[in-house]
Scaffold this motif. Structure first.
Motif, PDB file in Angstrom:
ATOM      1  N   VAL A 171       0.886  -1.169   0.000  1.00 14.75           N
ATOM      2  CA  VAL A 171       0.000   0.000   0.000  1.00 14.75           C
ATOM      3  C   VAL A 171       0.922   1.216   0.000  1.00 14.75           C
ATOM      4  O   VAL A 171       1.394   1.648   1.054  1.00 14.75           O
ATOM      5  N   ILE A 183     -10.334  -4.382  10.249  1.00 10.80           N
ATOM      6  CA  ILE A 183     -10.219  -3.418   9.144  1.00 10.80           C
ATOM      7  C   ILE A 183      -9.550  -2.132   9.628  1.00 10.80           C
ATOM      8  O   ILE A 183      -8.703  -1.557   8.929  1.00 10.80           O
ATOM      9  N   THR A 226       0.338  -4.339   4.021  1.00 14.20           N
ATOM     10  CA  THR A 226      -0.660  -4.917   4.918  1.00 14.20           C
ATOM     11  C   THR A 226      -0.926  -6.340   4.455  1.00 14.20           C
ATOM     12  O   THR A 226      -0.281  -6.833   3.516  1.00 14.20           O
ATOM     13  N   TRP A 273      -5.716  -3.347  10.182  1.00 11.72           N
ATOM     14  CA  TRP A 273      -4.935  -3.790   9.027  1.00 11.72           C
ATOM     15  C   TRP A 273      -5.320  -3.097   7.724  1.00 11.72           C
ATOM     16  O   TRP A 273      -4.579  -3.182   6.741  1.00 11.72           O
ATOM     17  N   GLY A 274      -6.450  -2.418   7.736  1.00  9.58           N
ATOM     18  CA  GLY A 274      -6.811  -1.635   6.565  1.00  9.58           C
ATOM     19  C   GLY A 274      -6.523  -0.159   6.744  1.00  9.58           C
ATOM     20  O   GLY A 274      -6.571   0.616   5.783  1.00  9.58           O
ATOM     21  N   GLY A 275      -6.215   0.238   7.982  1.00  7.73           N
ATOM     22  CA  GLY A 275      -5.974   1.645   8.263  1.00  7.73           C
ATOM     23  C   GLY A 275      -4.618   1.916   8.880  1.00  7.73           C
ATOM     24  O   GLY A 275      -3.698   2.417   8.225  1.00  7.73           O
ATOM     25  N   PHE A 315      -3.933  -9.789   4.045  1.00 10.40           N
ATOM     26  CA  PHE A 315      -5.244 -10.420   4.171  1.00 10.40           C
ATOM     27  C   PHE A 315      -4.997 -11.760   4.854  1.00 10.40           C
ATOM     28  O   PHE A 315      -4.443 -12.679   4.253  1.00 10.40           O
TER      29      PHE A 315
END
Length: 696
Positions: free
Chosen positions: A198, A233, A203, A236-238, A205
């Motif tokens: 990213v 989220i 990061t 690991w998404g932010g 999945f």
């Protein structure tokens, strides 16, 4: 012969030797399972319903067995699922470097005294929170329904109890074999991750293949599962991709290891802050009913014997017996705290000050958390009750008390003094958590007893026995798992693989909070960010509850989603989603095939899933304990860390894909098992008849 189980003059075997022996055996099994699961992922499961099914399946071979005896077995055995919550704090003493193992006598006394105090503290709460309360007690009612129908020794009821045992055993064997091939033979991997960039950061999945966690996800429900997913989220998404973009890599060997380091050292503190504020909010929302419950309980204690009900089903343990047990507990606590404190070179005055403070905290905070946890269990169930939140408040209070005493006695002049003060706070909190855990379960069991016609004082005796039996098993299991796997930040041998260590997430959090209070080196920025996220989560949850009939987003679960390792969370999320969509289908199908008995149809199907899920949790956990025994024997006799391994490291990639395939097949089999349940109309009508008789 039919009996009126609500009768005052009923004389049937209730608290029997065979029942107590069976209860002890089930207690030890479920204690080992819960300790393993709790150290691995920070969750424990309620053992009441599985214990009830096992009891009915075994005791039905005795002609004089009955619902009351089976209830006593599940009452005693359910202590296993709750007393093991001490693992939320106690491993912190090893992470701190203060203990090198779990001293048997100290651990036994701590767990037994804390558990027995939890039983005693809920005795005055029984009338207020069970008899004169409209709290739903979901697990208590579910256990009562199973006991009522399944404890009869004839016809379809006997077949049902045997079938329930079959689901637990088959789930256990199924998950146990998979765990053996995963953590023993290593033909299957336990997780796999897909990493991607990213910007300059990275990061992942994550996927985890634990059958026990899949079963746990099925039990926790969709709200908690979605909340955990939201936390994942956020993490690991932010935060992880953002921080890996802006922070220097330093000495990290790869971007993947850098991302994991950022999560462990930065992002987890955000989760800690979220968990902390969510726990505080939970207690604030419960303050009024808890105070009211305690007020009513005190009033009941002041009543004379003539003023109280004298029915068999309203008799608690005698005051003289309570006083004797309380005295024994006090002696045990004195010995426990003194043995812990006397190992340090401090003055006798300071030593006894700490001993007395430890006991006072256990008694004063203990009664409060008994009321709080009892109410929460009645409101949302034992499994969903946030014991770890109670632990967070306990560690803060204990740390502040010890901090004041240590500051006045110059304990912070040395690093050893700081370590001792931190360890003392953790030790105090462990007693409080034991009290909270047992009280969390006790009132649920008393509700079950009320619904099936049990005698309260006999249930209280059964819980005391269960607390002691569980305490006997906890220390050996903890030592075994520590020697075999180690804990995050506390490995017994230098050559061990840190990635294979048990995460013990709550213990890590408690230790971090205590160290932060004593050494003033806690990175409060990330914790405060977590507090902010927790406040937002609380607001969102309130809005959802006020504007919708069924939607919620528990902020405590959001914090856990940020805090827990992602590979452990994914099977929880998948299990909760599976439970939700299967449940939706079951409701639709039941309306078509069962008509007015649709609710009973859905309940029968769900019960089969619950029992199979419980079996998977027990099976994987017990095989994990057995593998731990083999590893310890191997290491102590000069062997390797993986004595059962059948493959080399070059098989790892293949093992990941095999693990994924087996996990998908497990989901398919689980779903098919629930959906293939045939509707037992006779059982549904029997439950309906029993309920109608109760309402008359």
């Amino acid at each position: 012969m039919k009996h009126d189980f609500m009768s005052h003059d009923l004389h049937l075997p209730e608290l029997t030797f065979r029942g107590m022996l069976l209860g002890v055996l089930i207690t030890i099994i479920f204690t080992a399972s819960n300790v393993y699961l709790g150290l691995k992922v920070g969750l424990t499961f309620s053992s009441s319903i599985p214990a009830a099914v096992i009891s009915m399946a075994i005791l039905r071979f005795f002609k004089d067995s009955n619902v009351l005896e089976n209830n006593m077995v599940q009452t005693q055995a359910s202590a296993a699922g709750t007393l093991s919550a001490v693992i939320f704090v106690l491993p912190g003493l090893l992470m701190l470097g203060y203990w090198q193992g779990f001293p048997y006598i100290q651990t036994l006394l701590l767990c037994a005294c804390g558990g027995c105090l939890g039983v005693l503290f809920t005795i005055p709460l029984r009338r207020a929170m069970v008899v004169n309360s409209d709290l739903p007690y979901p697990e208590g009612r579910a256990a009562a329904e199973i006991l009522k129908v399944g404890s009869q020794n004839h016809g379809d009821s006997a077949k049902q109890s045997a079938s329930g045992m079959k689901e637990i055993v088959s789930g256990g064997i199924f998950a146990g074999i998979i765990n053996l091939f995963t953590n023993g033979f290593h033909y299957l991997a336990g997780e796999m991750s897909f990493w991607f960039g990213v910007g300059r950061g990275v990061t992942q999945f994550p996927l985890g293949f634990s059958t026990a966690l899949l079963g746990a996800g099925f039990l926790i429900g969709i709200s908690s599962g979605i909340a955990i997913l939201v936390g994942m989220i956020i993490a690991w998404g932010g935060f992880v991709p953002y921080l890996t973009n802006v922070l220097p890599m330093g000495d990290a060997k790869s971007v993947e290891s850098f991302a994991m380091a950022v999560w462990k050292e930065k992002v987890r503190f955000i989760g800690a802050g979220c968990i902390g504020i969510a726990a505080i909010w939970t207690l604030i929302t419960l303050a009024k009913p808890i105070v009211e419950g305690m007020r009513i309980s005190v009033q009941n204690m002041k009543m004379s014997g003539e003023e109280r009900e004298t029915h068999r089903m309203d008799t608690d343990m005698k005051p003289s017996t309570i006083a004797l047990v309380f005295l024994l507990i006090l002696v045990g606590l004195v010995v426990c705290f003194y043995s812990f404190v006397s190992a340090v070179d401090i003055s006798p005055a300071l030593m006894w000050t700490l001993v007395i403070c430890g006991i006072v905290i256990a008694l004063c905070i203990g009664f409060f958390v008994a009321a709080a946890c009892g109410y929460m269990a009645g409101l949302i169930g034992t499994s969903a009750s946030p014991i770890s939140g109670i632990g967070i408040l306990g560690i803060i209070i204990s740390s502040l008390v010890v901090f004041a005493i240590a500051s006045a006695n110059d304990l912070f002049a040395t690093d050893a003094g700081v370590k001792f003060a931190t360890a003392m706070a953790l030790f105090m909190t462990s007693v409080v958590v034991c009290i909270a855990a047992i009280s969390n379960d006790n009132l649920q069991d008393l509700k079950t007893g009320q619904l099936v016609g049990a005698t309260p004082w006999k249930q209280q005796v059964a819980l005391l026995i269960g607390s002691v039996a569980g305490a006997i098993a906890i220390a050996p299991v903890l030592n075994l798992l520590y020697e075999a796997y180690g804990f995050t930040g506390a490995l017994p041998r230098a050559e061990m693989d840190p990635s294979a260590a048990l995460s013990a997430p709550q213990a890590t959090l408690m230790t971090t909070i205590a160290q932060g209070i004593f050494s003033s080196n806690l990175d409060w920025d990330y914790i405060l960010i977590g507090v902010g996220i927790g406040i937002i989560g609380i607001i969102v949850n309130l809005v959802l509850k006020s504007t919708t009939a069924t939607l919620s987003l528990p902020p405590l679960a959001i914090g856990m989603g940020i805090y827990l390792p992602p590979s452990l969370e994914m099977p929880l999320v998948i299990g909760s989603l599976m439970s939700y969509f299967v449940g939706k289908y079951l409701v639709k199908r039941a309306k078509e095939r069962s008509g007015e008995l649709a609710d009973a149809d859905v309940e029968q199907c769900n019960r089969r899933g619950v029992l199979f899920a419980s079996g998977m949790i027990v099976g994987e956990s017990l095989i994990g304990v057995i593998i731990a025994v083999i590893i310890v024997i191997s290491v102590t006799s000069g062997g390797g860390e993986d004595p059962l391994s059948m493959v080399g490291k070059d098989f790892a990639n293949t093992a990941e894909w095999l693990g994924l395939g087996v996990f998908i097949l497990t989901i398919a089999y689980f779903v098919n098992l629930v959906l293939s349940t045939k509707f037992n109309r006779e059982e549904a009508l029997e439950i309906q008849r029993i309920n109608e008789e109760e309402h008359k």
